[in-house]
Scaffold this motif. Structure first.
Motif, PDB file in Angstrom:
ATOM      1  N   ASN A  87      85.335  14.043  53.893  1.00  0.00           N
ATOM      2  CA  ASN A  87      85.009  14.641  52.603  1.00  0.00           C
ATOM      3  C   ASN A  87      84.119  13.690  51.801  1.00  0.00           C
ATOM      4  O   ASN A  87      83.991  12.510  52.129  1.00  0.00           O
ATOM      5  CB  ASN A  87      86.275  14.971  51.817  1.00  0.00           C
ATOM      6  CG  ASN A  87      86.895  13.725  51.229  1.00  0.00           C
ATOM      7  OD1 ASN A  87      87.204  12.779  51.944  1.00  0.00           O
ATOM      8  ND2 ASN A  87      87.079  13.700  49.914  1.00  0.00           N
ATOM      9  N   GLY A  88      83.499  14.218  50.761  1.00  0.00           N
ATOM     10  CA  GLY A  88      82.764  13.378  49.835  1.00  0.00           C
ATOM     11  C   GLY A  88      81.480  12.783  50.375  1.00  0.00           C
ATOM     12  O   GLY A  88      81.080  11.704  49.942  1.00  0.00           O
ATOM     13  N   VAL A  89      80.810  13.467  51.317  1.00  0.00           N
ATOM     14  CA  VAL A  89      79.507  12.985  51.764  1.00  0.00           C
ATOM     15  C   VAL A  89      78.528  12.996  50.595  1.00  0.00           C
ATOM     16  O   VAL A  89      77.702  12.114  50.444  1.00  0.00           O
ATOM     17  CB  VAL A  89      78.981  13.846  52.936  1.00  0.00           C
ATOM     18  CG1 VAL A  89      77.561  13.460  53.310  1.00  0.00           C
ATOM     19  CG2 VAL A  89      79.902  13.697  54.148  1.00  0.00           C
ATOM     20  N   ARG A  94      79.562  21.433  52.207  1.00  0.00           N
ATOM     21  CA  ARG A  94      79.976  22.730  52.745  1.00  0.00           C
ATOM     22  C   ARG A  94      79.266  23.011  54.078  1.00  0.00           C
ATOM     23  O   ARG A  94      79.892  23.405  55.056  1.00  0.00           O
ATOM     24  CB  ARG A  94      79.662  23.849  51.748  1.00  0.00           C
ATOM     25  CG  ARG A  94      80.015  25.245  52.261  1.00  0.00           C
ATOM     26  CD  ARG A  94      79.565  26.318  51.271  1.00  0.00           C
ATOM     27  NE  ARG A  94      80.299  26.251  50.026  1.00  0.00           N
ATOM     28  CZ  ARG A  94      81.436  26.912  49.795  1.00  0.00           C
ATOM     29  NH1 ARG A  94      81.959  27.684  50.738  1.00  0.00           N
ATOM     30  NH2 ARG A  94      82.034  26.811  48.625  1.00  0.00           N
ATOM     31  N   GLU A  95      77.958  22.783  54.096  1.00  0.00           N
ATOM     32  CA  GLU A  95      77.176  23.081  55.295  1.00  0.00           C
ATOM     33  C   GLU A  95      77.570  22.187  56.460  1.00  0.00           C
ATOM     34  O   GLU A  95      77.570  22.630  57.625  1.00  0.00           O
ATOM     35  CB  GLU A  95      75.687  22.923  54.993  1.00  0.00           C
ATOM     36  CG  GLU A  95      75.128  23.962  54.040  1.00  0.00           C
ATOM     37  CD  GLU A  95      75.352  23.630  52.566  1.00  0.00           C
ATOM     38  OE1 GLU A  95      74.871  24.390  51.707  1.00  0.00           O
ATOM     39  OE2 GLU A  95      76.026  22.613  52.281  1.00  0.00           O
ATOM     40  N   VAL A 101      82.047  23.154  62.804  1.00  0.00           N
ATOM     41  CA  VAL A 101      82.838  24.228  63.405  1.00  0.00           C
ATOM     42  C   VAL A 101      81.959  25.090  64.304  1.00  0.00           C
ATOM     43  O   VAL A 101      82.333  25.444  65.429  1.00  0.00           O
ATOM     44  CB  VAL A 101      83.509  25.085  62.312  1.00  0.00           C
ATOM     45  CG1 VAL A 101      84.135  26.333  62.920  1.00  0.00           C
ATOM     46  CG2 VAL A 101      84.561  24.270  61.561  1.00  0.00           C
ATOM     47  N   ALA A 102      80.767  25.396  63.824  1.00  0.00           N
ATOM     48  CA  ALA A 102      79.885  26.300  64.569  1.00  0.00           C
ATOM     49  C   ALA A 102      79.211  25.631  65.756  1.00  0.00           C
ATOM     50  O   ALA A 102      79.011  26.265  66.798  1.00  0.00           O
ATOM     51  CB  ALA A 102      78.814  26.858  63.628  1.00  0.00           C
ATOM     52  N   GLN A 103      78.887  24.338  65.635  1.00  0.00           N
ATOM     53  CA  GLN A 103      78.044  23.702  66.648  1.00  0.00           C
ATOM     54  C   GLN A 103      78.805  22.853  67.653  1.00  0.00           C
ATOM     55  O   GLN A 103      78.245  22.486  68.693  1.00  0.00           O
ATOM     56  CB  GLN A 103      76.979  22.835  65.956  1.00  0.00           C
ATOM     57  CG  GLN A 103      76.195  23.582  64.906  1.00  0.00           C
ATOM     58  CD  GLN A 103      74.710  23.626  65.226  1.00  0.00           C
ATOM     59  OE1 GLN A 103      74.299  23.388  66.351  1.00  0.00           O
ATOM     60  NE2 GLN A 103      73.905  23.944  64.231  1.00  0.00           N
ATOM     61  N   PRO A 131      85.473  25.557  50.846  1.00  0.00           N
ATOM     62  CA  PRO A 131      85.074  25.453  52.255  1.00  0.00           C
ATOM     63  C   PRO A 131      86.140  24.861  53.170  1.00  0.00           C
ATOM     64  O   PRO A 131      86.241  25.256  54.336  1.00  0.00           O
ATOM     65  CB  PRO A 131      83.826  24.562  52.210  1.00  0.00           C
ATOM     66  CG  PRO A 131      83.856  23.899  50.867  1.00  0.00           C
ATOM     67  CD  PRO A 131      84.538  24.854  49.955  1.00  0.00           C
ATOM     68  N   VAL A 132      86.932  23.919  52.669  1.00  0.00           N
ATOM     69  CA  VAL A 132      87.986  23.349  53.509  1.00  0.00           C
ATOM     70  C   VAL A 132      89.057  24.397  53.796  1.00  0.00           C
ATOM     71  O   VAL A 132      89.533  24.528  54.928  1.00  0.00           O
ATOM     72  CB  VAL A 132      88.604  22.099  52.841  1.00  0.00           C
ATOM     73  CG1 VAL A 132      89.779  21.571  53.672  1.00  0.00           C
ATOM     74  CG2 VAL A 132      87.547  21.013  52.668  1.00  0.00           C
TER      75      VAL A 132
END
Length: 361
Positions: A87-89, A94-95, A101-103, A131-132
């Motif tokens: 978290n916290g980047v 969100r992306e 998850v997608a890739q 998003p989490v």
């Protein structure tokens, strides 16, 4: 096994309090044979304030904080066995989470590593589209750097398949006793960036004692304090790089830890500063929070204050001899029970256990 880790910054602690946590955990995990790549955005002037060069134990990828840069690093998630989003980047959070998850490959271990779990959970409670919250069904586990049972229970109630705290700790190669440095001479030192959810507590636990003890010297390190009104006995010195942390912790008679609001409320959340100071054999005063005794024994290895009045009374009565004894006891405790080598053994065990479970297979 290959780990793809998407975080705020491995190379810079500038406006990035999690840097030493990432470094400690990942360096120790590399010792277990993991092939680690850390992806961080070029943002918030962090690359202009690097504390370390790219380390030998991890591949460092700094990407432009643009949509194209985001796509380029997410494309690499498919080559990893373990994919981690911290978290916290600060940009594209969100992306990044949706992207891993997608890739990532279906058989990859997907992890959300939360270094501010109490605050994240507060956001999730007030935002059903967080998003989490949306990603939890697709994640294999949540790891946190604190929070204890309250955080584990809350994440589990939100649907996390597994939640494990992996607490801050000490890397004795990085944080250790050092010679005193005249730049950091003071009766009490505090190293903390100025953040909205901690400022009122710093006013109480640091600035109020300074006002009460005008004959004592107070040293304030960290970003954002340049325009804060303080008493004449408070010296604000700005950002202190990790290379100076040992001298900063070893020079004042005592150093102070002040938790952020959310961490203080939940408890079981020792900051990286706690172990850095203990590793330098500093006499540490901390604000009170539940679970302190899990890490250091109050009055023997750490001093605990309920408010600024307590801090002033502790400091007024603290002799050099007692400060030295407390610091040495803290160092012995963290070397025995709270090193990143021990935390990495915990994480390695979690990874291996996941691989053996029928659900993972």
């Amino acid at each position: 096994m290959k780990i793809a880790f998407y975080g705020s910054s491995l190379l810079s602690s500038y406006w990035n309090g999690a840097a030493t946590y990432y470094r400690g955990i990942l360096k120790a995990l590399a010792g277990h044979g993991y092939d680690i790549t850390f992806y961080e955005p070029d943002a918030f002037d962090r690359q202009q304030h690097r504390d370390i060069e790219p380390p030998e134990w991890a591949r460092s990828v700094v990407y432009p904080a643009t949509e194209e840069g985001l796509r380029s690093v997410l494309a690499e998630a498919g080559g990893a066995d373990i994919v981690v989003k911290a978290n916290g980047v600060g940009v594209f959070d969100r992306e990044l989470l949706e992207g891993i998850v997608a890739q990532s490959r279906p058989e990859a271990l997907r992890i959300f590593w939360d270094v501010d779990a109490a605050a994240t959970l507060d956001e999730m409670r007030s935002d059903p589209s967080h998003p989490v919250l949306k990603a939890l069904p697709s994640l294999d586990m949540v790891l946190t750097y604190g929070g204890g049972p309250p955080v584990v229970d809350a994440y589990t109630a939100f649907g996390a398949q597994r939640c494990e705290p992996v607490y801050n700790a000490l890397d004795p190669d990085t944080h250790h006793p050092a010679p005193r440095d005249p730049r950091f001479e003071a009766d009490l030192g505090l190293l903390a960036n100025r953040l909205p959810d901690r400022e009122s507590r710093i006013e109480e636990f640091f600035l109020r004692p300074a006002a009460a003890l005008p004959d004592r010297q107070f040293l304030l390190g960290g970003n954002g304090w340049h325009d804060k009104g303080v008493t004449p006995n408070v010296r604000a010195i700005g950002h202190v790089g990790t290379g100076d942390h040992n001298a900063f912790n070893c020079t004042p008679r005592a150093v102070l830890n002040v938790a952020r609001d959310s961490m203080a409320n939940v408890g079981f959340s020792p900051a990286t500063r706690v172990f850095e100071a203990a590793g330098a054999a500093a006499c540490l005063i901390t604000d009170a929070w539940e679970g302190i005794e899990m890490f250091l024994r109050p009055n023997e290895e750490i001093l605990v204050a309920r408010d600024g009045k307590d801090v002033a009374e502790i400091l007024a009565a603290l002799s050099p001899e007692r400060a030295k004894a407390i610091g040495e006891a803290a160092l012995d405790r963290v070397l025995a029970e709270h090193t990143y080598a021990l935390r990495a053994e915990q994480v390695h065990g979690i990874f291996q256990q996941h691989q053996r479970t029928p659900e993972a297979a």
